[in-house]
Design an enzyme around this catalytic site. Sequence first.
Site, short mmCIF file in Angstrom:
data_model
loop_
_atom_site.label_atom_id
_atom_site.label_comp_id
_atom_site.label_asym_id
_atom_site.label_seq_id
_atom_site.Cartn_x
_atom_site.Cartn_y
_atom_site.Cartn_z
N VAL A 193 1.30 -3.33 4.16
CA VAL A 193 1.50 -4.36 4.82
C VAL A 193 2.89 -4.89 4.90
CG1 VAL A 193 -0.90 -5.22 4.87
CG2 VAL A 193 0.53 -5.72 2.84
N SER A 242 1.02 -1.17 -0.07
CA SER A 242 0.09 -0.12 0.09
C SER A 242 0.96 1.21 -0.06
CB SER A 242 -0.75 -0.13 1.22
OG SER A 242 -2.08 -0.97 0.97
N LYS A 279 0.13 3.47 -2.94
CA LYS A 279 -0.98 4.10 -3.38
C LYS A 279 -0.74 5.57 -3.58
CE LYS A 279 -4.26 0.68 -1.41
NZ LYS A 279 -3.45 -0.61 -1.30
N TYR A 339 -4.58 3.80 7.22
CA TYR A 339 -5.85 3.10 7.73
C TYR A 339 -6.43 3.62 8.77
CZ TYR A 339 -2.48 -0.23 5.28
OH TYR A 339 -1.59 -0.75 4.66
N TYR A 384 -2.92 -3.63 -10.56
CA TYR A 384 -2.98 -3.25 -8.90
C TYR A 384 -1.87 -4.30 -8.40
CZ TYR A 384 -4.40 -2.95 -4.09
OH TYR A 384 -4.54 -2.97 -2.85
N1 GLN Z 1 -1.76 -5.94 -1.42
C1 GLN Z 1 -2.25 -5.89 -0.52
C2 GLN Z 1 -3.80 -5.92 -0.74
O1 GLN Z 1 -4.17 -5.31 -1.77
C3 GLN Z 1 -1.96 -4.29 -0.15
C4 GLN Z 1 -2.77 -3.89 0.92
C5 GLN Z 1 -1.97 -3.19 1.70
O2 GLN Z 1 -0.69 -2.87 1.97
N2 GLN Z 1 -2.66 -2.59 2.98
O3 GLN Z 1 -4.57 -6.29 0.13
#
Ligand code: GLN
Length: 319
Positions: free
Chosen positions: A270, A68, A71, A252, A200
């Site tokens: 994550v 993430s 993003k 988050y 993605y």
């Molecule tokens: N690849 C993870 C997902 O799409 C990325 C999410 C994250 O880093 N929170 O669930």
Amino acid sequence: FVVPDFLGFTKDIEEIYWKCKSNTDGKVASYIPQLARVNPDYWGVAVCTVDGQRFSIGDVHVPFTLQSCSKPLTYAVALEKLTQKVVHQYVGQEPSGRNFNELVLDHNKQPHNPMINAGAILVCSLLKTLVKPEITLAEKFDYTQNWFQKMAGGENFGFNNSVFLSEREAADRNYALGFYMREHKVFPEKTNLRECLDFYFQICSMETCADSMSVVAATLANGGICPITDEKVFRPEVVRDVLSLMHSCGMYDYSGQFAFKVGLPAKSGVCGGILLVVPNVAGIFTWSPPLDPCGNSVRGVQFCEELLQVFNFHRYDNL
Ligand code: GLN
């Protein structure tokens, strides 16, 4: 120099680094085996000031996948190429107040913001169908990788194929988000959902290290000009929008508390990374895989909070 006593500054960073190192709370992400296997002891912090002074300590050259933390980067490219007006016809600016992959849209049946999965998948569909729609998925990957490398002052971004394959295999929720959005006609026409989700997952699986990501953070801290190459990567308005949403939605379901306590734009992933921006001063990247229940790196959050005990970087410290 923006930070005149750079040596003193790095001493303080080092002290906080060691303090956080002893914190062994949290659990590494376990939804795919490649992340579950990562050594929880990895801990690195890298700093790059807006005038290009650099410092790093710990595991700052060990590669990890962006997850993430990508993003805000894809959102920035979409804003730069398509403008705020176009991008925000499709996605909102409101914190969702829910998990990053919650199956939920806002009142307009659009993703709440580009920092959660639904919004990021949507941004991928914009990059895929509205920016250079004529090029293939392979070329779109190269194109995006080039943008990321530009933000990092030319430092290399790799790709982790086993993470990509696992992400795609374990993607029920992201597919569900995709179908839910398609049901509500959120995507631009001509979106191929399977290709969009692949794109993605590919972006989540791009690989780099904390040292390079601190330069990305510094490019944002510097209003879109990379401090290492002096290249103008983004317009200042683009960076303003990216930082605004990192500030309100980047951490988050801890975003509100983080904005309150730390008062700086940040984005976690994550993978255990946190991209932290001190506007007009420096970019910082922290990496430590164990996560708290919200999904943020335990040592990374502690680092940011401790940093603010020492430096008055909080947005409202200068009152
Ligand atoms: N690849 C993870 C997902 O799409 C990325 C999410 C994250 O880093 N929170 O669930």
